[in-house]
Design a protein around this motif. Structure first.
Motif, mmCIF file in Angstrom:
data_model
loop_
_atom_site.group_PDB
_atom_site.id
_atom_site.type_symbol
_atom_site.label_atom_id
_atom_site.label_comp_id
_atom_site.label_asym_id
_atom_site.label_seq_id
_atom_site.Cartn_x
_atom_site.Cartn_y
_atom_site.Cartn_z
ATOM 1 N N ARG A 76 0.883 -1.175 0.028
ATOM 2 C CA ARG A 76 -0.016 -0.068 0.096
ATOM 3 C C ARG A 76 0.696 1.172 -0.207
ATOM 4 N NH1 ARG A 76 -1.947 -2.543 4.309
ATOM 5 N NH2 ARG A 76 -1.437 -0.914 5.797
ATOM 6 N N ALA A 77 2.109 0.952 0.187
ATOM 7 C CA ALA A 77 2.953 2.202 0.302
ATOM 8 C C ALA A 77 3.129 3.144 -1.020
ATOM 9 C CB ALA A 77 4.299 1.777 1.011
ATOM 10 N N GLN A 78 3.643 4.421 -0.593
ATOM 11 C CA GLN A 78 4.053 5.098 -1.833
ATOM 12 C C GLN A 78 5.596 5.017 -1.999
ATOM 13 O OE1 GLN A 78 1.983 7.094 -3.691
ATOM 14 N NE2 GLN A 78 0.237 6.183 -2.192
ATOM 15 N N VAL A 79 6.008 5.168 -3.131
ATOM 16 C CA VAL A 79 7.316 5.047 -3.590
ATOM 17 C C VAL A 79 8.309 5.570 -2.561
ATOM 18 C CG1 VAL A 79 9.434 5.116 -5.153
ATOM 19 C CG2 VAL A 79 7.029 4.665 -6.005
ATOM 20 N N GLU A 81 8.112 6.072 0.642
ATOM 21 C CA GLU A 81 8.001 5.215 1.871
ATOM 22 C C GLU A 81 8.874 3.750 1.946
ATOM 23 O OE1 GLU A 81 3.643 7.108 3.286
ATOM 24 O OE2 GLU A 81 3.630 5.302 1.760
ATOM 25 N N ARG A 132 5.937 -4.992 -3.019
ATOM 26 C CA ARG A 132 5.995 -4.114 -4.074
ATOM 27 C C ARG A 132 5.667 -4.586 -5.480
ATOM 28 N NH1 ARG A 132 4.468 0.489 -3.258
ATOM 29 N NH2 ARG A 132 5.621 1.233 -5.154
ATOM 30 N N ARG A 135 2.142 -5.153 -6.156
ATOM 31 C CA ARG A 135 1.365 -3.852 -6.240
ATOM 32 C C ARG A 135 1.634 -3.686 -7.621
ATOM 33 N NH1 ARG A 135 0.359 1.038 -3.593
ATOM 34 N NH2 ARG A 135 -0.281 2.304 -5.078
#
Length: 221
Positions: A76-79, A81, A132, A135
């Motif tokens: 769920r993270a942004q790059v 993060e 990752r 995603r």
């Protein structure tokens, strides 16, 4: 049929995950026992029932559960993060060998998905890298987590088959019994955050530490 808000999983997703988590995928999972070798050598895990109990503890309260949390947080993270999440994964490793295991498998995973799928993923620990990749490939997070945990348990069952020794039928029965737990944990961590990282499978962690100085070893961890 009413499916609510649950996304329908496609066959190609299942096949892609089966490939990513296959024993043939070059992460070298067969070389690691997550401390199980030390527990067997010291006589604390000697039967199919004990193997099942040991793996249940890891999946629900130990490194398996922690990996599931990290996978979902990374998914769920942004790059920007991701590096912080990966640093947390490294800091959370309970021993030198646990860090070695997640680092080397993660590096091999990142290199392979870059070559095969063209994904640009920096060197990450294994569950973070898988999150990752899932995603970027548009794979379902819950399915990814459940299949990762099943592969994790299957690899440790394979180690037990060699070391206990555990019969092949016993090994398959243990894996069958663990499937509901894999599904349960995958459901639990869907909305997990880094603050949800924990481990209280102390016997497993101590075995991983003791394995570092074990005189004769088959596995790297």
């Amino acid at each position: 049929m009413n499916t609510g808000t649950r996304r329908m999983t496609t066959t190609i997703e299942v096949l892609t995950l089966a490939q990513l988590l296959s024993p043939s995928f070059p992460v070298g999972a067969f070389a690691y026992s997550n401390g199980l070798e030390a527990a067997i050598a010291e006589g604390r895990v000697t039967t199919a029932e004990q193997v099942q109990d040991w793996l249940e503890g890891i999946l629900m309260h130990g490194s398996g559960k922690a990996d599931a949390v990290l996978l979902n947080v990374a998914y769920r993270a942004q790059v920007v993060e991701v590096s912080e999440i990966d640093a947390s994964a490294r800091a959370f490793a309970a021993s030198k060998e646990r860090l070695l295991e997640t680092d080397l498998q993660g590096a091999a995973f990142c290199e392979t998905v870059a070559q095969v799928w063209g994904l640009s993923i920096e060197r990450l620990t294994y569950p973070v890298a898988l999150g990752r990749a899932a995603r970027l490939l548009g794979l379902d997070a819950e399915l990814t987590t459940a299949m990762y945990l099943q592969a994790f348990a299957g690899n440790l069952c394979a180690a037990a088959m060699r070391l206990v020794p555990l019969g092949q039928v016993d090994g398959q029965e243990v894996q069958l019994a663990l499937k509901p737990i894999c599904l349960e944990v995958a459901e639990q961590v869907k909305t997990a955050e880094l603050d949800d990282l924990f481990s209280c499978a102390f016997a497993s962690d101590i075995s991983a530490m003791r394995h570092e100085t074990q005189y004769s070893r088959v596995f790297r961890t």
